[in-house]
Design an enzyme around this catalytic site. Structure first.
Site, mmCIF file in Angstrom:
data_model
loop_
_atom_site.group_PDB
_atom_site.id
_atom_site.type_symbol
_atom_site.label_atom_id
_atom_site.label_comp_id
_atom_site.label_asym_id
_atom_site.label_seq_id
_atom_site.Cartn_x
_atom_site.Cartn_y
_atom_site.Cartn_z
ATOM 1 N N TYR A 129 -15.955 -4.431 5.973
ATOM 2 C CA TYR A 129 -14.578 -3.938 6.174
ATOM 3 C C TYR A 129 -14.132 -4.208 7.615
ATOM 4 C CZ TYR A 129 -10.839 -0.510 7.015
ATOM 5 O OH TYR A 129 -9.670 0.102 7.385
ATOM 6 N N LYS A 137 -11.160 -6.743 8.990
ATOM 7 C CA LYS A 137 -10.020 -6.212 9.752
ATOM 8 C C LYS A 137 -9.901 -6.896 11.120
ATOM 9 C CE LYS A 137 -7.923 -2.933 7.280
ATOM 10 N NZ LYS A 137 -6.477 -2.803 7.110
ATOM 11 N N LEU A 190 0.096 -2.150 4.921
ATOM 12 C CA LEU A 190 -0.855 -1.029 4.865
ATOM 13 C C LEU A 190 -1.876 -1.188 3.749
ATOM 14 C CD1 LEU A 190 1.513 2.034 5.419
ATOM 15 C CD2 LEU A 190 0.584 0.425 7.074
ATOM 16 N N GLU A 246 -12.519 1.007 13.195
ATOM 17 C CA GLU A 246 -13.772 0.436 12.677
ATOM 18 C C GLU A 246 -14.081 -0.904 13.343
ATOM 19 O OE1 GLU A 246 -16.275 1.334 10.193
ATOM 20 O OE2 GLU A 246 -15.484 3.207 10.930
ATOM 21 N N GLY A 261 0.820 -1.220 0.000
ATOM 22 C CA GLY A 261 0.000 0.000 0.000
ATOM 23 C C GLY A 261 0.845 1.258 0.000
ATOM 24 N N THR A 297 -7.773 -1.106 12.808
ATOM 25 C CA THR A 297 -8.586 0.106 12.678
ATOM 26 C C THR A 297 -9.635 0.255 13.775
ATOM 27 O OG1 THR A 297 -10.338 1.072 11.302
ATOM 28 C CG2 THR A 297 -9.945 -1.257 10.996
HETATM 29 P P1 NAP Z 1 -5.506 4.109 1.065
HETATM 30 O O1 NAP Z 1 -5.034 5.496 0.832
HETATM 31 O O2 NAP Z 1 -6.837 3.698 0.536
HETATM 32 O O3 NAP Z 1 -4.399 3.120 0.454
HETATM 33 C C1 NAP Z 1 -4.655 1.757 0.283
HETATM 34 C C2 NAP Z 1 -3.469 1.118 -0.415
HETATM 35 O O4 NAP Z 1 -3.720 -0.283 -0.564
HETATM 36 C C3 NAP Z 1 -3.204 1.665 -1.831
HETATM 37 O O5 NAP Z 1 -1.811 1.748 -2.014
HETATM 38 C C4 NAP Z 1 -3.789 0.579 -2.716
HETATM 39 O O6 NAP Z 1 -3.197 0.506 -3.989
HETATM 40 C C5 NAP Z 1 -3.412 -0.653 -1.905
HETATM 41 N N1 NAP Z 1 -4.188 -1.847 -2.267
HETATM 42 C C6 NAP Z 1 -5.533 -1.987 -2.287
HETATM 43 N N2 NAP Z 1 -5.870 -3.228 -2.667
HETATM 44 C C7 NAP Z 1 -4.698 -3.899 -2.901
HETATM 45 C C8 NAP Z 1 -4.386 -5.216 -3.324
HETATM 46 N N3 NAP Z 1 -5.338 -6.114 -3.618
HETATM 47 N N4 NAP Z 1 -3.070 -5.560 -3.436
HETATM 48 C C9 NAP Z 1 -2.102 -4.664 -3.185
HETATM 49 N N5 NAP Z 1 -2.333 -3.389 -2.789
HETATM 50 C C10 NAP Z 1 -3.624 -3.019 -2.658
HETATM 51 O O7 NAP Z 1 -5.506 3.749 2.609
HETATM 52 P P2 NAP Z 1 -4.790 4.515 3.842
HETATM 53 O O8 NAP Z 1 -5.704 5.561 4.358
HETATM 54 O O9 NAP Z 1 -3.400 4.857 3.464
HETATM 55 O O10 NAP Z 1 -4.796 3.361 4.947
HETATM 56 C C11 NAP Z 1 -3.690 2.471 5.084
HETATM 57 C C12 NAP Z 1 -4.124 1.249 5.865
HETATM 58 O O11 NAP Z 1 -4.571 1.620 7.155
HETATM 59 C C13 NAP Z 1 -5.296 0.472 5.258
HETATM 60 O O12 NAP Z 1 -5.078 -0.886 5.545
HETATM 61 C C14 NAP Z 1 -6.508 0.971 6.002
HETATM 62 O O13 NAP Z 1 -7.523 -0.004 5.987
HETATM 63 C C15 NAP Z 1 -5.905 1.183 7.370
HETATM 64 N N6 NAP Z 1 -6.500 2.226 8.204
HETATM 65 C C16 NAP Z 1 -6.670 3.483 7.714
HETATM 66 C C17 NAP Z 1 -7.153 4.481 8.546
HETATM 67 C C18 NAP Z 1 -7.314 5.907 8.065
HETATM 68 O O14 NAP Z 1 -8.044 6.655 8.724
HETATM 69 N N7 NAP Z 1 -6.641 6.302 7.002
HETATM 70 C C19 NAP Z 1 -7.468 4.183 9.888
HETATM 71 C C20 NAP Z 1 -7.249 2.885 10.345
HETATM 72 C C21 NAP Z 1 -6.748 1.917 9.502
HETATM 73 P P3 NAP Z 1 -3.741 1.390 -5.237
HETATM 74 O O15 NAP Z 1 -3.031 2.717 -5.134
HETATM 75 O O16 NAP Z 1 -3.325 0.581 -6.415
HETATM 76 O O17 NAP Z 1 -5.228 1.516 -5.079
HETATM 77 O O1 F7E Z 2 -16.656 8.216 6.744
HETATM 78 C C1 F7E Z 2 -19.988 9.751 7.191
HETATM 79 C C2 F7E Z 2 -19.912 8.237 7.106
HETATM 80 O O2 F7E Z 2 -15.661 7.281 4.680
HETATM 81 C C3 F7E Z 2 -16.670 8.877 7.976
HETATM 82 C C4 F7E Z 2 -11.234 4.682 6.565
HETATM 83 O O3 F7E Z 2 -9.941 5.229 6.495
HETATM 84 O O4 F7E Z 2 -11.518 5.461 8.806
HETATM 85 C C5 F7E Z 2 -12.082 5.508 7.517
HETATM 86 O O5 F7E Z 2 -13.407 4.981 7.527
HETATM 87 C C6 F7E Z 2 -18.096 9.141 8.399
HETATM 88 C C7 F7E Z 2 -19.030 7.937 8.307
HETATM 89 O O6 F7E Z 2 -14.394 7.155 6.876
HETATM 90 C C8 F7E Z 2 -20.492 10.967 3.829
HETATM 91 O O7 F7E Z 2 -21.223 7.672 7.148
HETATM 92 C C9 F7E Z 2 -21.386 11.273 5.772
HETATM 93 O O8 F7E Z 2 -19.808 7.894 9.470
HETATM 94 O O9 F7E Z 2 -14.587 9.298 5.740
HETATM 95 P P1 F7E Z 2 -15.288 8.018 5.908
HETATM 96 P P2 F7E Z 2 -14.692 5.882 7.797
HETATM 97 O O10 F7E Z 2 -15.867 5.125 7.333
HETATM 98 O O11 F7E Z 2 -14.695 6.357 9.211
HETATM 99 C C10 F7E Z 2 -11.421 4.149 9.379
HETATM 100 C C11 F7E Z 2 -10.762 4.282 10.734
HETATM 101 C C12 F7E Z 2 -10.778 3.174 8.476
HETATM 102 O O12 F7E Z 2 -10.127 2.225 8.915
HETATM 103 C C13 F7E Z 2 -11.146 3.236 7.038
HETATM 104 O O13 F7E Z 2 -10.157 2.573 6.224
HETATM 105 O O14 F7E Z 2 -18.651 10.127 7.543
HETATM 106 N N1 F7E Z 2 -20.361 10.402 5.933
HETATM 107 N N2 F7E Z 2 -21.480 11.631 4.495
HETATM 108 C C14 F7E Z 2 -19.784 10.187 4.756
HETATM 109 N N3 F7E Z 2 -18.728 9.435 4.399
HETATM 110 C C15 F7E Z 2 -18.352 9.454 3.103
HETATM 111 N N4 F7E Z 2 -17.273 8.731 2.735
HETATM 112 N N5 F7E Z 2 -19.030 10.179 2.164
HETATM 113 C C16 F7E Z 2 -20.117 10.957 2.464
HETATM 114 O O15 F7E Z 2 -20.690 11.613 1.614
#
Ligand code: NAP
Ligand code: F7E
Length: 337
Positions: A149, A153, A80, A127, A8, A125
């Site tokens: 999701y 996880k 990641l 989540e 990632g 996460t």
């Molecule tokens: P992101 O921006 O969506 O990046 C996801 C990465 O995974 C991208 O590089 C994507 O590649 C790659 N990927 C997806 N499917 C794949 C596959 N089948 N094989 C290989 N690579 C693949 O996510 P992020 O926000 O950086 O989050 C990083 C990690 O932390 C994720 O595991 C996410 O679930 C977790 N997480 C995120 C948050 C948050 O708030 N950001 C919070 C808690 C946990 P492409 O560029 O080709 O799409």
């Molecule tokens: O939604 C509400 C939606 O998609 C946040 C990922 O990085 O964090 C992320 O997941 C909230 C939700 O993030 C819209 O219903 C309202 O309650 O930005 P989000 P997420 O679902 O919290 C966790 C920690 C991860 O691990 C995940 O990978 O916002 N919401 N209106 C909306 N959300 C989206 N996307 N779009 C809307 O229009």
């Protein structure tokens, strides 16, 4: 020189982590998916695209995982990569289970056979807390995922613990609450808001369409959170840690902070599907609710307790929510100019 491999690496966290590790003197390798038009916008934006070693890699392909682990000889492996969009996981539940759940054991089991001394990080996460069973949420809070999701996880989280306990592997899991940045994917709510506001501030006329405005999230800055990931792998013992700010904010309040940063003054009216926001300065409507963005099951409230990370890792989030909203809003505003 230490060697790290990041799955990632093209994502938000992958780009920030690659930069952090390069700055620390690591040789950084990463997995990229085969796509018809290879581009690395996030790594380019951070100025590190030319400094990382990239390998064709897909988490669904067992042989990719094996070859990369055999050939790269990494000291640290950061997993990641994921299908990371919660909303899409109801449309892609089986794919999400494979990439976010099963793929974790593909990596762990290969590491166990080929390079058991490698230190492993799993991107868990908040989540997983879903319908929260305790406020604030910490490492010991009972899990209650609310989406395919979150369920996938949970598997990744427990199999990481299990390989640590079964085989003594240095496998840690970071339970990270939402973390954002100007590199955040455009479908996530924070970036959707800041991009939409930038368009409106530059003369656009389409109100931003959103779903549940009442959901509350504990939002931090991705640059701070990748530092926590690295610290976990520097500990003598592997463990699980929450990273969070301990402040929760509604979607509505995030919208207000971001709008202020681009010079708007919002008036909120109505409730539920009738809720709107109007910029008092121009009289234009800037937000309307569209129920198509509601989720089949919602995570209403997240707020994390990162005391363990603070005490054991010396980790602190540095960027507060208003600063984060302004950083993202200004970045999109400037980019559109
Ligand atoms: P992101 O921006 O969506 O990046 C996801 C990465 O995974 C991208 O590089 C994507 O590649 C790659 N990927 C997806 N499917 C794949 C596959 N089948 N094989 C290989 N690579 C693949 O996510 P992020 O926000 O950086 O989050 C990083 C990690 O932390 C994720 O595991 C996410 O679930 C977790 N997480 C995120 C948050 C948050 O708030 N950001 C919070 C808690 C946990 P492409 O560029 O080709 O799409
Ligand atoms: O939604 C509400 C939606 O998609 C946040 C990922 O990085 O964090 C992320 O997941 C909230 C939700 O993030 C819209 O219903 C309202 O309650 O930005 P989000 P997420 O679902 O919290 C966790 C920690 C991860 O691990 C995940 O990978 O916002 N919401 N209106 C909306 N959300 C989206 N996307 N779009 C809307 O229009």
């Amino acid at each position: 020189m230490k060697k790290a491999f990041i799955t990632g690496i093209t994502g938000q966290d992958g780009a920030y982590l690659a930069k952090l590790l390069l700055d620390k003197g690591y040789e950084v390798h990463g997995g990229v998916r085969r796509i018809s038009q290879p581009e690395l916008p996030r790594l380019e934006q951070l100025g590190v695209a030319g400094d990382v070693h990239l390998h064709e890699f897909d988490l669904t392909e067992m042989n990719n995982v094996f070859r990369v682990i055999r050939d790269v000889e990494m000291d640290e492996f950061y997993n990641l990569a994921a299908q990371s969009f919660v909303g899409a996981s109801w449309d892609l539940p089986i794919y999400t289970a494979d990439v976010d759940g099963m793929a974790v054991v593909r990596i762990l089991d290969t590491l166990r056979s080929v390079r058991p001394e490698t230190r492993f990080y799993q991107a868990s996460t908040s989540e997983m807390f879903g319908l929260v069973q305790e406020v604030p949420q910490k490492e010991t809070t009972r899990l209650y995922p609310r989406s395919p999701y979150g369920v996938a996880k949970v598997y990744g989280h427990y199999i990481t613990m299990n390989y640590r306990e079964s085989f003594g592997m240095h496998a840690s899991s970071g339970i990270l609450f939402n973390h954002e940045s100007p590199l955040r994917g455009k479908e996530f709510v924070t970036r959707k808001i800041t991009l939409g506001l930038a368009k409106l501030a530059h003369g656009g006329s389409d109100p931003i369409e959103l779903g549940n405005m009442d959901a509350q999230r504990d939002w931090g800055f991705a640059g701070d959170y990748v530092e926590g990931m690295w610290r976990m792998l520097q500990q003598p013992q592997a463990d699980d840690y929450v990273l969070a700010t301990n402040v929760t904010t509604s979607i509505r309040d995030f919208f207000t902070y971001a709008a202020e940063a681009v010079g708007m003054d919002l008036a909120w009216e109505g409730e539920g599907e009738a809720e709107t926001a109007t910029d008092r300065k121009t009289g234009r409507q800037v937000m309307k609710v569209n129920p198509k963005f509601y989720r089949p099951a919602e995570v209403e409230l997240l707020i994390g307790d990162a005391s363990k990370a603070r005490e054991k890792l010396g980790w602190e989030p540095r960027v507060q929510i208003r600063e984060l909203a302004a950083m993202m809003a200004k970045s999109d505003y400037d980019a559109l100019r």
